[in-house]
Design a protein around this motif. Structure first.
Motif, PDB file in Angstrom:
ATOM      1  N   TYR A 246       0.849  -1.205   0.000  1.00 39.02           N
ATOM      2  CA  TYR A 246       0.000   0.000   0.000  1.00 39.02           C
ATOM      3  C   TYR A 246       0.881   1.250   0.000  1.00 39.02           C
ATOM      4  O   TYR A 246       1.771   1.405   0.837  1.00 39.02           O
ATOM      5  CB  TYR A 246      -0.878  -0.027   1.247  1.00 39.02           C
ATOM      6  CG  TYR A 246      -2.056   0.919   1.235  1.00 39.02           C
ATOM      7  CD1 TYR A 246      -3.286   0.504   0.750  1.00 39.02           C
ATOM      8  CD2 TYR A 246      -1.935   2.215   1.727  1.00 39.02           C
ATOM      9  CE1 TYR A 246      -4.376   1.366   0.768  1.00 39.02           C
ATOM     10  CE2 TYR A 246      -3.018   3.076   1.745  1.00 39.02           C
ATOM     11  CZ  TYR A 246      -4.236   2.644   1.258  1.00 39.02           C
ATOM     12  OH  TYR A 246      -5.313   3.488   1.273  1.00 39.02           O
ATOM     13  N   ALA A 247       0.609   2.124  -0.940  1.00 41.19           N
ATOM     14  CA  ALA A 247       1.374   3.372  -1.047  1.00 41.19           C
ATOM     15  C   ALA A 247       0.723   4.475  -0.217  1.00 41.19           C
ATOM     16  O   ALA A 247      -0.504   4.525  -0.068  1.00 41.19           O
ATOM     17  CB  ALA A 247       1.470   3.809  -2.501  1.00 41.19           C
ATOM     18  N   ASP A 248       1.558   5.368   0.313  1.00 40.37           N
ATOM     19  CA  ASP A 248       1.055   6.527   1.050  1.00 40.37           C
ATOM     20  C   ASP A 248       2.108   7.628   1.000  1.00 40.37           C
ATOM     21  O   ASP A 248       3.168   7.465   0.377  1.00 40.37           O
ATOM     22  CB  ASP A 248       0.696   6.157   2.492  1.00 40.37           C
ATOM     23  CG  ASP A 248       1.828   5.452   3.219  1.00 40.37           C
ATOM     24  OD1 ASP A 248       2.965   5.437   2.691  1.00 40.37           O
ATOM     25  OD2 ASP A 248       1.578   4.901   4.302  1.00 40.37           O
ATOM     26  N   ASP A 250       5.142   9.821   1.690  1.00 44.84           N
ATOM     27  CA  ASP A 250       6.473   9.590   2.268  1.00 44.84           C
ATOM     28  C   ASP A 250       6.708   8.109   2.588  1.00 44.84           C
ATOM     29  O   ASP A 250       7.321   7.762   3.593  1.00 44.84           O
ATOM     30  CB  ASP A 250       6.670  10.438   3.529  1.00 44.84           C
ATOM     31  CG  ASP A 250       8.153  10.599   3.881  1.00 44.84           C
ATOM     32  OD1 ASP A 250       8.992  10.511   2.964  1.00 44.84           O
ATOM     33  OD2 ASP A 250       8.446  10.773   5.076  1.00 44.84           O
ATOM     34  N   MET A 251       6.207   7.221   1.722  1.00 51.56           N
ATOM     35  CA  MET A 251       6.345   5.789   1.968  1.00 51.56           C
ATOM     36  C   MET A 251       7.806   5.360   1.884  1.00 51.56           C
ATOM     37  O   MET A 251       8.621   5.956   1.169  1.00 51.56           O
ATOM     38  CB  MET A 251       5.491   4.984   0.980  1.00 51.56           C
ATOM     39  CG  MET A 251       5.969   5.002  -0.468  1.00 51.56           C
ATOM     40  SD  MET A 251       4.896   4.063  -1.586  1.00 51.56           S
ATOM     41  CE  MET A 251       5.254   2.364  -1.091  1.00 51.56           C
ATOM     42  N   SER A 252       8.121   4.318   2.630  1.00 52.93           N
ATOM     43  CA  SER A 252       9.466   3.746   2.612  1.00 52.93           C
ATOM     44  C   SER A 252       9.522   2.634   1.573  1.00 52.93           C
ATOM     45  O   SER A 252       8.547   1.890   1.401  1.00 52.93           O
ATOM     46  CB  SER A 252       9.810   3.185   3.991  1.00 52.93           C
ATOM     47  OG  SER A 252      10.976   2.394   3.926  1.00 52.93           O
ATOM     48  N   MET A 277       3.672   6.619  -6.792  1.00 53.72           N
ATOM     49  CA  MET A 277       4.392   6.446  -5.524  1.00 53.72           C
ATOM     50  C   MET A 277       5.597   7.373  -5.569  1.00 53.72           C
ATOM     51  O   MET A 277       5.954   7.891  -6.635  1.00 53.72           O
ATOM     52  CB  MET A 277       4.802   4.994  -5.333  1.00 53.72           C
ATOM     53  CG  MET A 277       5.860   4.506  -6.299  1.00 53.72           C
ATOM     54  SD  MET A 277       5.879   2.717  -6.539  1.00 53.72           S
ATOM     55  CE  MET A 277       4.601   2.545  -7.818  1.00 53.72           C
ATOM     56  N   ASN A 278       6.251   7.572  -4.429  1.00 51.11           N
ATOM     57  CA  ASN A 278       7.389   8.492  -4.418  1.00 51.11           C
ATOM     58  C   ASN A 278       8.603   7.884  -5.135  1.00 51.11           C
ATOM     59  O   ASN A 278       8.632   6.693  -5.458  1.00 51.11           O
ATOM     60  CB  ASN A 278       7.738   8.927  -2.989  1.00 51.11           C
ATOM     61  CG  ASN A 278       8.057   7.746  -2.076  1.00 51.11           C
ATOM     62  OD1 ASN A 278       8.280   6.625  -2.513  1.00 51.11           O
ATOM     63  ND2 ASN A 278       8.084   8.004  -0.782  1.00 51.11           N
ATOM     64  N   SER A 281      10.466   4.734  -3.847  1.00 49.60           N
ATOM     65  CA  SER A 281       9.684   3.513  -4.051  1.00 49.60           C
ATOM     66  C   SER A 281       9.685   3.092  -5.518  1.00 49.60           C
ATOM     67  O   SER A 281       9.748   1.901  -5.834  1.00 49.60           O
ATOM     68  CB  SER A 281       8.258   3.708  -3.547  1.00 49.60           C
ATOM     69  OG  SER A 281       8.246   3.953  -2.155  1.00 49.60           O
ATOM     70  N   ARG A 300      -5.006   2.764  -4.960  1.00 52.80           N
ATOM     71  CA  ARG A 300      -5.845   2.653  -3.776  1.00 52.80           C
ATOM     72  C   ARG A 300      -7.157   3.416  -3.951  1.00 52.80           C
ATOM     73  O   ARG A 300      -8.062   3.299  -3.124  1.00 52.80           O
ATOM     74  CB  ARG A 300      -5.099   3.176  -2.548  1.00 52.80           C
ATOM     75  CG  ARG A 300      -4.844   4.674  -2.566  1.00 52.80           C
ATOM     76  CD  ARG A 300      -3.996   5.147  -1.401  1.00 52.80           C
ATOM     77  NE  ARG A 300      -4.118   6.595  -1.203  1.00 52.80           N
ATOM     78  CZ  ARG A 300      -3.479   7.268  -0.262  1.00 52.80           C
ATOM     79  NH1 ARG A 300      -2.641   6.646   0.553  1.00 52.80           N
ATOM     80  NH2 ARG A 300      -3.655   8.581  -0.131  1.00 52.80           N
TER      81      ARG A 300
END
Length: 354
Positions: A246-248, A250-252, A277-278, A281, A300
């Protein structure tokens, strides 16, 4: 005394009429395959929200629906008895095999599958890809347990049997019938955690409606399914591992790297917006693709397509766009597609076709 030609003709016509009438009155044969879920759930009282899934047998469910046996001659089989949060590929494969066996017989006209709503769209879409029959295959569930005040399961089951027994439901792929609506496995998605109108078919709309066993159909599914599908799970006992991440904001990228290290053959990103995504990622996805892992960008967001090369250079990074499939269905398609080696370009074509 020899009957006159006119009398003999009248007798012949009467016999034809009687014959046609007998055919018209012959009930369809419908098999119900039960897997559990809320429709088979029970609670301590009729007004409590908590309940336990998979407590009621298929025979008890059928016996609780007045006049359902007027629609069809019904047989029931218990495939599993789990809440659909515990639905597995093992059970899905078992279902697919049994549906294939039943559909190949002359004494089965349609199949109903009782199922929990949590993962119903995944099972429906999986069966739509791998079941090779034009006979109606209909999933049904409920949002309230069988013991609830105003339980929705009995009428849902009644309508599902009506659709499975209906010759007009043939060759429409795997269907889902709930709350008077007939959905295609290709388009349905769950949109509410508790409401009885939990399933919607955004963008492309319903297949039809079923109200107290009276069915009306609007369209056929738009993509490949059933006999036209290239996928075959005969003899398959296990599907390749495909993870959803799942992307959000500032995702790692760590979870993407970990998925690759843990042996995933495919990764679906539930991206923000149009499958985005960032950068860190995206870089991790590119590394995964170079390592031979198929990476699919989904979204999403509830509705809308994820297209190639919009804000992400899929061609350069070696990624796949999910088109109109949400993350959970994108995972099902990728899991089945990876039963044999395929390049990203081949996988991309499948997302447009299915």
């Amino acid at each position: 005394m020899k009957p006159s030609p006119l009398f003999a003709r009248i007798i012949a016509i009467a016999l034809i009429v009687v014959s046609f009438s007998a055919v018209a009155q012959k009930k369809a044969n419908v098999v119900i395959l039960a897997t559990g879920g809320t429709i088979a759930g029970a609670a301590g009282s009729g007004v409590q929200s908590g309940y336990t899934s998979g407590q009621v047998t298929i025979d008890a469910m059928v016996n609780a629906v007045p006049d359902i046996t007027k629609l069809a001659t019904i047989k029931g089989e218990q495939i599993s008895n789990v809440g659909s949060q515990d639905m597995s590929f093992e059970i899905m494969l078992k279902l697919a095999k049994r549906i294939g066996e039943l559909a190949a017989t002359a004494d089965c006209d349609g199949i109903v599958i009782t199922h929990g709503t949590d993962t119903m769209e995944e099972t429906a879409y999986f069966l739509n890809l791998v079941v090779k029959t034009d006979k109606p295959v209909v999933l049904v569930g409920s949002m309230r347990p069988s013991t609830a005040v105003s339980a929705d399961g009995p009428l849902n089951l009644y309508n599902a049997v009506a659709v499975a027994a209906d010759p007009n439901a043939k060759n429409r792929g795997v269907l889902l019938v709930m709350n008077d609506w007939i959905h295609s496995a290709q388009t349905l998605t769950k949109v509410s955690t508790t409401a009885v109108q939990t399933f919607m078919s955004p963008i492309r709309g319903l297949i039809g409606t079923s109200a107290y066993g009276k069915n009306e159909y609007y369209r056929y599914p738009h993509n490949l399914y059933g006999a036209k599908s290239e996928f075959d799970v005969t003899g398959v006992t296990k599907l390749p591992r495909v993870d959803i991440i799942y992307a959000d904001a500032d995702m790692s990228p760590d979870l993407i790297d970990a998925s690759v290290k843990l042996g995933a053959k495919g990764i679906v990103i539930a991206g923000v917006g149009n499958g985005n995504m960032n950068k860190v990622s995206l870089d991790a996805c590119a590394r995964a693709a170079k390592a031979g892992v198929i990476v699919v960008r989904s979204s999403r967001v509830t509705t809308g397509n994820v297209d190639r090369n919009v804000e992400v250079n899929d061609d350069q990074l070696g990624l796949v766009a999910s088109y109109d499939l949400n993350p959970q269905k994108a995972r099902i398609l990728l899991s089945v597609a990876l039963l044999k080696p395929r390049k990203p370009a081949e996988i991309q074509k499948l997302y447009y076709q299915y």
